[in-house]
Design an enzyme around this catalytic site. Structure first.
Site, PDB file in Angstrom:
ATOM      1  N   ALA A  42      -0.293   4.421  -1.505  1.00 19.98           N
ATOM      2  CA  ALA A  42      -1.441   5.430  -2.030  1.00 19.98           C
ATOM      3  C   ALA A  42      -1.542   6.692  -1.147  1.00 19.98           C
ATOM      4  CB  ALA A  42      -2.848   5.054  -2.491  1.00 19.98           C
TER       5      ALA A  42
ATOM      6  N   LEU B 111       0.916  -1.145   0.043  1.00 15.52           N
ATOM      7  CA  LEU B 111      -0.089  -0.009   0.155  1.00 15.52           C
ATOM      8  C   LEU B 111       0.910   1.365   0.085  1.00 15.52           C
ATOM      9  CD1 LEU B 111      -2.718  -0.960   2.527  1.00 15.52           C
ATOM     10  CD2 LEU B 111      -2.514  -1.804   0.027  1.00 15.52           C
TER      11      LEU B 111
ATOM     12  N   TYR C 144      37.411  24.393 -23.372  1.00 14.20           N
ATOM     13  CA  TYR C 144      36.324  24.965 -23.605  1.00 14.20           C
ATOM     14  C   TYR C 144      36.475  26.358 -24.164  1.00 14.20           C
ATOM     15  CZ  TYR C 144      31.375  26.570 -22.735  1.00 14.20           C
ATOM     16  OH  TYR C 144      30.135  27.302 -23.029  1.00 14.20           O
TER      17      TYR C 144
ATOM     18  N   ARG D  26       1.862  13.734   7.320  1.00 11.81           N
ATOM     19  CA  ARG D  26       2.734  14.083   8.422  1.00 11.81           C
ATOM     20  C   ARG D  26       4.047  14.333   8.139  1.00 11.81           C
ATOM     21  NH1 ARG D  26       0.300   9.260  11.823  1.00 11.81           N
ATOM     22  NH2 ARG D  26      -0.181   8.624   9.695  1.00 11.81           N
TER      23      ARG D  26
HETATM   24  C1  UD1 Z   1      -1.180   1.909  10.064  1.00  8.89           C
HETATM   25  C2  UD1 Z   1      -2.085   0.695  10.666  1.00  8.89           C
HETATM   26  C3  UD1 Z   1      -1.816   0.692  12.062  1.00  8.89           C
HETATM   27  C4  UD1 Z   1      -0.095   0.231  11.988  1.00  8.89           C
HETATM   28  C5  UD1 Z   1       0.447   1.037  11.300  1.00  8.89           C
HETATM   29  C6  UD1 Z   1       1.838   0.882  11.041  1.00  8.89           C
HETATM   30  C7  UD1 Z   1      -4.364   0.994   9.397  1.00  8.89           C
HETATM   31  C8  UD1 Z   1      -5.717   1.418   9.560  1.00  8.89           C
HETATM   32  N1  UD1 Z   1      -3.496   1.386  10.519  1.00  8.89           N
HETATM   33  O1  UD1 Z   1      -1.499   3.138  10.504  1.00  8.89           O
HETATM   34  O2  UD1 Z   1      -2.538  -0.118  12.565  1.00  8.89           O
HETATM   35  O3  UD1 Z   1       0.130   0.235  13.542  1.00  8.89           O
HETATM   36  O4  UD1 Z   1       0.245   1.243  10.212  1.00  8.89           O
HETATM   37  O5  UD1 Z   1       2.807   1.598  10.593  1.00  8.89           O
HETATM   38  O6  UD1 Z   1      -4.051   0.324   8.461  1.00  8.89           O
HETATM   39  N2  UD1 Z   1      -2.288   3.870   2.203  1.00  8.89           N
HETATM   40  C9  UD1 Z   1      -3.023   3.897   1.240  1.00  8.89           C
HETATM   41  N3  UD1 Z   1      -4.211   4.247   0.838  1.00  8.89           N
HETATM   42  C10 UD1 Z   1      -5.102   5.141   1.810  1.00  8.89           C
HETATM   43  C11 UD1 Z   1      -4.341   5.079   3.173  1.00  8.89           C
HETATM   44  C12 UD1 Z   1      -3.209   4.620   3.375  1.00  8.89           C
HETATM   45  O7  UD1 Z   1      -2.353   3.053   0.358  1.00  8.89           O
HETATM   46  O8  UD1 Z   1      -6.070   5.264   1.628  1.00  8.89           O
HETATM   47  C13 UD1 Z   1      -0.963   3.638   2.407  1.00  8.89           C
HETATM   48  C14 UD1 Z   1       0.015   4.608   2.857  1.00  8.89           C
HETATM   49  O9  UD1 Z   1       0.300   4.846   1.687  1.00  8.89           O
HETATM   50  C15 UD1 Z   1       0.949   4.199   3.865  1.00  8.89           C
HETATM   51  C16 UD1 Z   1       0.126   2.876   4.300  1.00  8.89           C
HETATM   52  O10 UD1 Z   1      -0.965   2.615   3.479  1.00  8.89           O
HETATM   53  O11 UD1 Z   1       2.115   3.233   3.006  1.00  8.89           O
HETATM   54  C17 UD1 Z   1      -0.025   3.060   5.866  1.00  8.89           C
HETATM   55  O12 UD1 Z   1      -0.917   4.357   5.882  1.00  8.89           O
HETATM   56  P1  UD1 Z   1      -0.829   5.199   7.229  1.00  8.89           P
HETATM   57  O13 UD1 Z   1      -1.614   6.448   6.927  1.00  8.89           O
HETATM   58  O14 UD1 Z   1       0.844   5.605   7.248  1.00  8.89           O
HETATM   59  O15 UD1 Z   1      -0.983   4.445   8.373  1.00  8.89           O
HETATM   60  P2  UD1 Z   1      -0.791   4.253   9.723  1.00  8.89           P
HETATM   61  O16 UD1 Z   1      -1.460   5.568  10.531  1.00  8.89           O
HETATM   62  O17 UD1 Z   1       0.862   4.410  10.237  1.00  8.89           O
HETATM   63 MG    MG Z   2       2.215   4.750   8.623  1.00  9.39          MG
END
Ligand code: UD1
Ligand code: MG
Length: 453
Positions: free
Chosen positions: A10, A8, A386, A15
């Protein structure tokens, strides 16, 4: 058994406060997402699918042929993101690893352990957890009285008691593929954030009385997730320590690993010594028995065996064996130093080949030139390559002696055994074994070359 992965990538990475998509931020010289794909390679049998969305164009462009991508638009959370991979993967995989592109320190062997656990699990999923004092905003693992996993609770919805839980969701899961695609459709929108959380699939399994396996991981440094630039710097330090340790275990000495910076993917041969404050970047490949540093920066350069490089900057260069350089030498793109070249202080070489045994000890600029074997370049020599519009070549033969402070006005050819007097400004080709002096330089004498050996 077909094993694949969904990565994932996207999310916006709000932050990070950056114009660059989060997953392209570099860690030890490679984008975060590169590290995750490398680790996944060790655990899958089928190529992974990357879910892109925010900054999709840049991420897809970076990935090129290295991974398949699907678009998540709009980005409605991690559960919604995973769902996008179904169309590519349904019916084509038995097990699916799902993980996040902001977890670049997870190792291939850790993903493999997760897969092995899920292979033996009669239930639909296994997930990776870690116990840590600092929760870093991770989801908390809630366990039932009998110790089995009940749910993952995200930090901002956790009750004060749940917030105290020290077991955290690392963000790596292995699923039975068919179960996953159906379960994703059952996730409900989180009322607070309006997103679909992948983590909710745990409760779905539990509701159906299906066992969820947790793999408790003991290496916290692997589980550094990156949400802010503070996390990025922590991950960088952990990755750097890991890279340095691997090189040392392979026979590379480092007097001060804490000030030795080596990009992921750099290769270094045994019995090479790296002295403090040395940076080795990009596609650099270094052979055996070299002594490099202190205070040296090397990028995209190939180095043979037995070289000494002191306090110098090298970029896009090739050094063969036993080259001795520095302090304060600079090699730019296309510099090729053959064996036994000596390059002393304050020299610069660009787009030039210095053949075996060339010596340029002090204060010289060599650009767009070929210099024959055993030629001596006197202090302060400049190839004036040059003319304000174009670059011109300088070709210098073997056994040539260039006097101090010679200006070689290109295009120019000097034959084997030629000599220039100190301060000569050479504007015309010099035949072999001929001495030229003055400004502009003129031939004054034919020379007899000493026989070598
Ligand atoms: C997420 C987990 C959390 C875990 C943590 C570990 C969820 C809801 N929470 O939180 O339990 O402890 O990761 O790092 O899954 N992304 C998408 N599409 C979206 C949203 C996010 O592709 O719509 C991808 C982001 O690019 C990222 C990853 O998913 O690479 C995680 O998203 P992020 O927002 O960082 O989640 P955390 O708050 O870290
Ligand atoms: Mg994360």
């Amino acid at each position: 058994m077909k094993i694949t992965a969904v990565l994932l990538a996207a999310g916006q990475g709000t932050r990070m406060k950056s114009d660059l998509p989060k997953v392209l931020h570099p860690l030890c010289g490679k984008p975060m997402i590169w590290h995750v794909l490398e680790a996944l390679k060790e655990a899958v049998t089928e190529p992974p699918v990357v879910v892109v969305g925010h900054g999709a164009e840049a991420v897809t462009k970076y990935l090129g042929d290295s991974a398949r991508t699907v678009l998540q638009e709009p980005q409605l959370g991690t559960g919604h993101a995973a769902m996008q991979a179904e169309s590519l993967l349904r019916g084509n995989a038995d097990l699916v690893i799902v993980t996040y592109a902001d977890m670049p320190l997870l190792r291939g062997e850790t993903f493999r352990r997760l897969v092995e656990t899920q292979r033996l699990n009669p239930g639909p999923l296994s997930l990776l957890t870690v116990i840590a004092d600092d929760p870093r905003g991770f989801g908390r693992i809630v366990r039932k009285a009998d110790g089995t996993v009940q749910a993952i609770v995200e930090e901002y919805v956790a009750t004060p008691e749940q917030q105290q839980i020290k077991e955290l969701n690392v963000g790596a899961y292995c699923f039975n593929a068919e179960w996953l695609w159906d379960a994703l459709k059952r996730i409900e929108k989180n009322p607070k954030k309006g997103e679909y959380y992948l983590t909710d699939v745990v409760e779905i399994a539990v509701k159906d009385n299906l066992p969820v396996q947790a793999v408790l991981h003991d290496d916290f440094s692997e589980t550094i997730g990156i949400n802010t630039r503070v996390h990025l710097s922590e991950a960088e330090a952990a990755m750097r320590a890991r890279i340095n340790r691997t090189h040392m275990l392979n026979g590379v000495s480092m007097t001060d690993p804490a000030s030795t910076y080596i990009d992921a993917g750099v290769k270094i041969g045994r019995d090479t010594t790296l002295l403090p404050n040395t940076y080795i970047h990009g596609t650099t490949v270094i052979g055996e028995r070299n002594v490099i540093g202190p205070n040296t920066i090397i990028r995209d350069t190939t180095i043979g065996n037995g070289c000494k490089i002191l306090a110098s900057v090298l970029e896009g260069a090739v050094l063969e064996d036993e080259v001795d350089m520095g302090p304060f030498a600079r090699l730019r793109k296309g510099a090729h130093l053959k064996s036994h070249v000596h390059m002393g202080n304050f020299g610069e070489v660009k787009d030039s080949t210095l053949h075996e045994g060339v010596k340029m000890g002090h204060f010289s600029y060599i650009g767009n030139a070929v210099i024959g074997a055993n030629t001596n370049i006197g202090a302060g020599t400049i190839t004036c390559n040059y003319d304000g519009e174009r670059k011109h070549p300088t070709v210098i033969g073997e056994d040539v002696f260039i006097g101090s402070d010679t200006m070689l006005v290109a295009p120019l050819t000097l034959g084997d055994g030629a000599r220039t007097g100190a301060g000569a400004v050479v504007t015309k080709d010099v035949p072999e074994d001929t001495l030229v002096v003055g400004m502009p330089a003129r031939a004054i004498r034919k020379l007899e070359r000493k026989k070598k050996g």
